[in-house]
Design a protein around this motif. Sequence first.
Motif, PDB file in Angstrom:
ATOM      1  N   LEU A  63       0.851  -1.189   0.000  1.00  0.00           N
ATOM      2  CA  LEU A  63       0.000   0.000   0.000  1.00  0.00           C
ATOM      3  C   LEU A  63       0.891   1.245   0.000  1.00  0.00           C
ATOM      4  O   LEU A  63       1.699   1.411   0.903  1.00  0.00           O
ATOM      5  CB  LEU A  63      -0.878  -0.003   1.246  1.00  0.00           C
ATOM      6  N   PRO A  64       0.767   2.091  -1.029  1.00  0.00           N
ATOM      7  CA  PRO A  64       1.599   3.301  -1.034  1.00  0.00           C
ATOM      8  C   PRO A  64       1.174   4.244   0.098  1.00  0.00           C
ATOM      9  O   PRO A  64      -0.013   4.458   0.310  1.00  0.00           O
ATOM     10  CB  PRO A  64       1.293   3.951  -2.396  1.00  0.00           C
ATOM     11  N   LYS A  67       8.255   9.477   3.539  1.00  0.00           N
ATOM     12  CA  LYS A  67       7.676   9.996   2.303  1.00  0.00           C
ATOM     13  C   LYS A  67       7.761   8.926   1.224  1.00  0.00           C
ATOM     14  O   LYS A  67       8.801   8.271   1.089  1.00  0.00           O
ATOM     15  CB  LYS A  67       8.446  11.238   1.855  1.00  0.00           C
ATOM     16  N   ASP A  68       6.686   8.767   0.479  1.00  0.00           N
ATOM     17  CA  ASP A  68       6.635   7.764  -0.585  1.00  0.00           C
ATOM     18  C   ASP A  68       7.073   6.398  -0.097  1.00  0.00           C
ATOM     19  O   ASP A  68       7.918   5.748  -0.706  1.00  0.00           O
ATOM     20  CB  ASP A  68       7.496   8.205  -1.775  1.00  0.00           C
ATOM     21  N   ASN A  69       6.494   5.987   1.030  1.00  0.00           N
ATOM     22  CA  ASN A  69       6.793   4.673   1.576  1.00  0.00           C
ATOM     23  C   ASN A  69       5.800   3.636   1.072  1.00  0.00           C
ATOM     24  O   ASN A  69       4.800   3.981   0.427  1.00  0.00           O
ATOM     25  CB  ASN A  69       6.731   4.717   3.100  1.00  0.00           C
ATOM     26  N   GLN A  70       6.093   2.395   1.383  1.00  0.00           N
ATOM     27  CA  GLN A  70       5.161   1.317   1.096  1.00  0.00           C
ATOM     28  C   GLN A  70       4.886   0.562   2.382  1.00  0.00           C
ATOM     29  O   GLN A  70       5.812   0.300   3.157  1.00  0.00           O
ATOM     30  CB  GLN A  70       5.767   0.360   0.080  1.00  0.00           C
ATOM     31  N   LEU A  71       3.614   0.243   2.582  1.00  0.00           N
ATOM     32  CA  LEU A  71       3.241  -0.594   3.711  1.00  0.00           C
ATOM     33  C   LEU A  71       3.045  -2.004   3.172  1.00  0.00           C
ATOM     34  O   LEU A  71       2.211  -2.236   2.301  1.00  0.00           O
ATOM     35  CB  LEU A  71       1.950  -0.064   4.339  1.00  0.00           C
ATOM     36  N   LEU A  72       3.833  -2.935   3.683  1.00  0.00           N
ATOM     37  CA  LEU A  72       3.789  -4.312   3.194  1.00  0.00           C
ATOM     38  C   LEU A  72       3.187  -5.233   4.241  1.00  0.00           C
ATOM     39  O   LEU A  72       3.494  -5.087   5.432  1.00  0.00           O
ATOM     40  CB  LEU A  72       5.212  -4.796   2.873  1.00  0.00           C
ATOM     41  N   GLY A  73       2.330  -6.144   3.804  1.00  0.00           N
ATOM     42  CA  GLY A  73       1.833  -7.170   4.719  1.00  0.00           C
ATOM     43  C   GLY A  73       0.329  -7.216   4.911  1.00  0.00           C
ATOM     44  O   GLY A  73      -0.175  -8.116   5.587  1.00  0.00           O
ATOM     45  N   ILE A  74      -0.411  -6.268   4.341  1.00  0.00           N
ATOM     46  CA  ILE A  74      -1.865  -6.270   4.557  1.00  0.00           C
ATOM     47  C   ILE A  74      -2.516  -7.549   4.022  1.00  0.00           C
ATOM     48  O   ILE A  74      -3.435  -8.088   4.628  1.00  0.00           O
ATOM     49  CB  ILE A  74      -2.510  -5.010   3.924  1.00  0.00           C
ATOM     50  N   SER A  75      -1.982  -8.080   2.900  1.00  0.00           N
ATOM     51  CA  SER A  75      -2.623  -9.274   2.321  1.00  0.00           C
ATOM     52  C   SER A  75      -2.492 -10.506   3.218  1.00  0.00           C
ATOM     53  O   SER A  75      -3.201 -11.490   3.027  1.00  0.00           O
ATOM     54  CB  SER A  75      -2.021  -9.582   0.949  1.00  0.00           C
ATOM     55  N   LEU A 134       6.687  -0.862   7.213  1.00  0.00           N
ATOM     56  CA  LEU A 134       6.664   0.422   6.508  1.00  0.00           C
ATOM     57  C   LEU A 134       8.082   0.660   6.001  1.00  0.00           C
ATOM     58  O   LEU A 134       9.025   0.757   6.793  1.00  0.00           O
ATOM     59  CB  LEU A 134       6.237   1.540   7.454  1.00  0.00           C
ATOM     60  N   VAL A 135       8.213   0.693   4.679  1.00  0.00           N
ATOM     61  CA  VAL A 135       9.539   0.713   4.071  1.00  0.00           C
ATOM     62  C   VAL A 135       9.655   1.875   3.087  1.00  0.00           C
ATOM     63  O   VAL A 135       8.760   2.090   2.276  1.00  0.00           O
ATOM     64  CB  VAL A 135       9.800  -0.621   3.321  1.00  0.00           C
ATOM     65  N   ILE A 159      -5.406   5.908   7.116  1.00  0.00           N
ATOM     66  CA  ILE A 159      -5.301   5.021   5.953  1.00  0.00           C
ATOM     67  C   ILE A 159      -6.511   4.079   5.895  1.00  0.00           C
ATOM     68  O   ILE A 159      -7.164   3.942   4.862  1.00  0.00           O
ATOM     69  CB  ILE A 159      -3.988   4.199   6.019  1.00  0.00           C
ATOM     70  N   PHE A 160      -6.838   3.454   7.038  1.00  0.00           N
ATOM     71  CA  PHE A 160      -7.932   2.482   7.049  1.00  0.00           C
ATOM     72  C   PHE A 160      -9.299   3.143   6.888  1.00  0.00           C
ATOM     73  O   PHE A 160     -10.208   2.564   6.312  1.00  0.00           O
ATOM     74  CB  PHE A 160      -7.883   1.622   8.318  1.00  0.00           C
TER      75      PHE A 160
END
Length: 246
Positions: free
Chosen positions: A62-63, A84-92, A121-122, A226-227
């Motif tokens: 998720l951006p 800034k311009d991070n990605q959230l990984l793992g929601i799936s 968050l990367v 976000i949610f």
Amino acid sequence: MSRIIFIVVFCTVLAVQAEFPDDPKPCKYGDSGCIVKMINYLIREKAMQGDHEFNLVKLDPLPVAKMNIKQGAESPVNIDLTFKDNQLLGISKMKFRKIKGFGKDIAGGHEILFNAGKLSLVGPYNIKGKVLILPISGTGKSNMTLVNCDVVLSFTGKPFEKNGETYMEASNLKIITKPERMYYYFTNLFNGDKALGDNMNAFLNDNWEAIFQEVKQSMESAFADIFQTIITGVFSKYPYAKFFEE
Ligand SMILES: *[C@@H]1O[C@H](CO)[C@@H](O)[C@H](O)[C@H]1NC(C)=O
């Protein structure tokens, strides 16, 4: 001229009400077991690509355009941390466990309980301040990871009318997180001084729990925004009653 035509066509498309998809089947109002199964299905099957039928954006990764964690001088963790311009990984990979609410009455409390095995968050960060008396500064890439995190998400349903039908908007969304562990990793701290950077990363991870307690609220409120957008998006697609069967 062509602009006018475009607007007319656009409105026509919007006016045709979308049919609720055949799959997954609607649940009974407030049926926790069924609704949890439905959310797990949507997250597992649709999170990687996104899904037009449910107005779901691509959720994994998720951006996250911007996220700011700012703690005042009164906190032992007095930092200004911007991603800034991070990605959230793992929601799936989230496992949904229980819901409350989602009854006939839109207005009122709704709650979703779930567990995130690993949520990272990367991306680029910028930090400045003090962590438990140690000064910290840097600009680089970071990885902030929550492990085995229990989450309680709650919001107030706000009914609204559109084309004579009642829809739900999620408002006042709150998130409470309880991770088993948290990992921090910041590259290029202190202008790239490797020894200082390594020490600080080790220090942050040794003290992860004390630091987490301090940044918890800002982080939870950033995730809540976000949610809230995601949930409101899904429920703005169909009238509330279409998500359920009697
Ligand atoms: C972020 O850190 C976690 C925990 O150390 C690790 O499992 C994960 O692979 C890292 N993610 C990226 C994209 O580097």
